[in-house]
Enzyme design. Structure first.
Site, PDB file in Angstrom:
ATOM      1  N   GLY A  46      14.238 -28.848  26.286  1.00 17.88           N
ATOM      2  CA  GLY A  46      13.181 -28.502  25.351  1.00 17.88           C
ATOM      3  C   GLY A  46      12.178 -27.570  26.000  1.00 17.88           C
ATOM      4  N   GLN A  51       4.059 -23.544  27.337  1.00 18.26           N
ATOM      5  CA  GLN A  51       4.754 -23.347  28.615  1.00 18.26           C
ATOM      6  C   GLN A  51       5.091 -21.883  28.883  1.00 18.26           C
ATOM      7  OE1 GLN A  51       7.678 -26.719  27.780  1.00 18.26           O
ATOM      8  NE2 GLN A  51       7.479 -26.811  30.000  1.00 18.26           N
ATOM      9  N   CYS A  93      10.435 -31.713  33.691  1.00 21.13           N
ATOM     10  CA  CYS A  93       9.828 -30.697  32.826  1.00 21.13           C
ATOM     11  C   CYS A  93      10.033 -29.342  33.488  1.00 21.13           C
ATOM     12  CB  CYS A  93       8.336 -31.015  32.699  1.00 21.13           C
ATOM     13  SG  CYS A  93       7.392 -29.803  31.761  1.00 21.13           S
ATOM     14  N   LEU A  94      10.320 -28.316  32.686  1.00 18.30           N
ATOM     15  CA  LEU A  94      10.542 -26.983  33.262  1.00 18.30           C
ATOM     16  C   LEU A  94       9.290 -26.455  33.976  1.00 18.30           C
ATOM     17  CD1 LEU A  94      12.711 -25.203  30.526  1.00 18.30           C
ATOM     18  CD2 LEU A  94      13.476 -26.160  32.715  1.00 18.30           C
ATOM     19  N   HIS A 137       7.808 -35.692  24.506  1.00 21.40           N
ATOM     20  CA  HIS A 137       7.456 -34.837  25.646  1.00 21.40           C
ATOM     21  C   HIS A 137       6.938 -33.468  25.167  1.00 21.40           C
ATOM     22  CE1 HIS A 137       8.448 -33.210  29.840  1.00 21.40           C
ATOM     23  NE2 HIS A 137       8.157 -32.130  29.135  1.00 21.40           N
ATOM     24  N   GLU A 138       7.689 -32.838  24.268  1.00 21.06           N
ATOM     25  CA  GLU A 138       7.310 -31.497  23.802  1.00 21.06           C
ATOM     26  C   GLU A 138       6.065 -31.550  22.917  1.00 21.06           C
ATOM     27  OE1 GLU A 138       8.615 -29.216  25.392  1.00 21.06           O
ATOM     28  OE2 GLU A 138      10.385 -30.274  26.110  1.00 21.06           O
ATOM     29  N   HIS A 141       2.952 -31.518  24.912  1.00 26.75           N
ATOM     30  CA  HIS A 141       2.568 -30.199  25.448  1.00 26.75           C
ATOM     31  C   HIS A 141       1.577 -29.494  24.522  1.00 26.75           C
ATOM     32  CE1 HIS A 141       4.782 -29.366  29.107  1.00 26.75           C
ATOM     33  NE2 HIS A 141       5.943 -29.746  28.589  1.00 26.75           N
TER      34      HIS A 141
HETATM   35 ZN    ZN Z   1       7.656 -30.213  29.594  1.00 27.07          ZN
END
Ligand code: ZN
Length: 186
Positions: A46, A51, A93-94, A137-138, A141
């Protein structure tokens, strides 16, 4: 569109709340494409707009595995309308390259959002599935909340962050979700 640079933990934009989308315009569709291109380039599950430095309430998820066809899901102005149960599992997480730690999440969620045509849909994700966790999670953000804010062990998480040269846990951001705690202790 293009593969964008993924902001790393420590960058201010990741902590800023994102704005609602008023119209699924060309600009938003381009953003969605950038998110997908970047997510796939990084092999992520995701990716949320902040981000890549854009504070709009948009994220993309693809929980398909490597041997399955791609299955991108786009969420615009998402809202979690129902949540229940609790589960602890490892997450990454990226924006935190290579750093994984245990976090607390709801097991089941129901989310309401707009698709790329501006049409509303409701999606249910259950049993602590990857999709259920990815949605939480997303969605976080978009409110400047990061997965480490849900960590089960602050000291262990700090060690992992230090190992990958990332800034430490911000104690003020740690989340005390009483309902989730109660679910976990049942
Ligand atoms: Zn993340």
């Amino acid at each position: 569109m293009a593969v964008k640079k993924v902001l790393k933990y420590g960058e201010k934009t990741l902590r800023e709340p994102s704005k609602e989308v008023h119209k699924v315009s060309k600009k938003i569709l381009d953003l969605v494409q950038d998110l997908m291109d970047t997510m796939y380039a990084q092999n992520g599950v995701g990716l949320a707009a902040p981000q890549i430095g854009v504070n709009y309430r948009v994220f993309v998820i693809d929980v398909s595995s490597n041997n399955e066809p791609l299955n991108p899901q786009v969420f615009i102005n998402p809202k979690i309308i129902k949540k229940s149960g609790a589960v602890i599992s490892q997450e990454g997480c990226l924006s935190f390259p290579e750093a994984y730690t245990d976090v607390k999440r709801y097991k089941n969620v129901m989310v309401k959002a707009l698709d790329i045509n501006g049409r509303q849909f409701v999606l249910e994700a259950k049993d602590g599935s990857l999709l259920a966790r990815a949605i939480q999670h997303e969605n976080d953000h978009l409110d400047g909340i990061l997965f480490i804010d849900h960590c089960t062990n602050r000291f262990e998480a700090d060690e992992i962050l230090a190992k990958y040269n990332l800034p430490p846990i911000d104690p003020d951001k740690l989340i005390k979700d009483d309902i989730l705690e109660k679910e976990l202790n049942q």
